[in-house]
Design a protein around this motif. Structure first.
Motif, PDB file in Angstrom:
ATOM      1  N   PRO A 189     109.134  56.902  33.787  1.00 40.69           N
ATOM      2  CA  PRO A 189     108.954  55.507  33.359  1.00 40.69           C
ATOM      3  C   PRO A 189     107.891  54.802  34.199  1.00 40.69           C
ATOM      4  N   SER A 190     107.189  53.911  33.561  1.00 41.02           N
ATOM      5  CA  SER A 190     106.159  53.138  34.258  1.00 41.02           C
ATOM      6  C   SER A 190     106.811  52.127  35.200  1.00 41.02           C
ATOM      7  N   ALA A 200     116.445  56.236  34.096  1.00 39.43           N
ATOM      8  CA  ALA A 200     115.034  56.105  34.482  1.00 39.43           C
ATOM      9  C   ALA A 200     114.741  56.756  35.825  1.00 39.43           C
ATOM     10  N   TYR A 238     111.186  45.938  34.277  1.00 44.26           N
ATOM     11  CA  TYR A 238     111.901  45.313  33.169  1.00 44.26           C
ATOM     12  C   TYR A 238     113.399  45.591  33.270  1.00 44.26           C
ATOM     13  N   ALA A 282     116.359  51.860  25.203  1.00 39.60           N
ATOM     14  CA  ALA A 282     115.440  51.165  26.104  1.00 39.60           C
ATOM     15  C   ALA A 282     114.090  51.872  26.238  1.00 39.60           C
ATOM     16  N   LYS A 283     113.936  52.965  25.500  1.00 42.37           N
ATOM     17  CA  LYS A 283     112.686  53.732  25.525  1.00 42.37           C
ATOM     18  C   LYS A 283     112.319  54.202  26.938  1.00 42.37           C
ATOM     19  N   VAL A 284     113.325  54.737  27.628  1.00 44.89           N
ATOM     20  CA  VAL A 284     113.117  55.288  28.967  1.00 44.89           C
ATOM     21  C   VAL A 284     112.766  56.757  28.806  1.00 44.89           C
ATOM     22  N   GLU A 321     106.216  49.104  35.090  1.00 45.11           N
ATOM     23  CA  GLU A 321     106.565  47.980  34.223  1.00 45.11           C
ATOM     24  C   GLU A 321     107.943  48.186  33.594  1.00 45.11           C
ATOM     25  N   ARG A 322     108.233  49.404  33.120  1.00 48.03           N
ATOM     26  CA  ARG A 322     109.530  49.685  32.503  1.00 48.03           C
ATOM     27  C   ARG A 322     110.640  49.574  33.543  1.00 48.03           C
ATOM     28  N   CYS A 367     120.636  52.430  32.089  1.00 47.92           N
ATOM     29  CA  CYS A 367     119.213  52.686  31.824  1.00 47.92           C
ATOM     30  C   CYS A 367     118.467  52.988  33.111  1.00 47.92           C
TER      31      CYS A 367
END
Length: 100
Positions: A20-21, A74, A27, A14-16, A23-24, A70
């Motif tokens: 994390p932003s 995060a 999401y 999940a590219k955490v 936005e992330r 995730c």
């Protein structure tokens, strides 16, 4: 694979990252809500049709776990620690209810 190992793996998918932003995080939270809705959809169909698609339900539960894991990553939380804290909270509630 332990739940903590799964969360670390899921976070890479999940590219955490460590920070994390918004936005992330949004999401991931929306993904969790959407997958939880799909679980509810299976339960609704059980009530409507008196039949449960267990394989479909299990698949959606896996998606719920993915987004939950995730979000744990995060927020810098170990899933196992959250599960232990949840169990302790539920035990307290049961104990309080029994003492009333």
């Amino acid at each position: 694979m332990t739940i903590d190992e799964y969360a670390a793996w899921a976070a890479t998918i999940a590219k955490v990252d460590e920070h994390p932003s918004n936005e992330r995080l949004s999401y991931l939270g929306l993904g969790l809500a959407a997958e939880t809705g799909e679980v509810a959809e299976h339960i609704k169909k059980l009530l409507r049709d008196d039949w449960l698609d267990k394989a479909g339900l299990v698949e959606e539960l896996g998606d719920v776990v993915y987004y939950w894991a995730c979000l744990c990553a995060a927020t810098g939380q170990q899933p196992s620690a959250l599960l232990n804290a949840s169990a302790a909270k539920i035990r307290r509630r049961i104990s309080e209810a029994a003492s009333r």
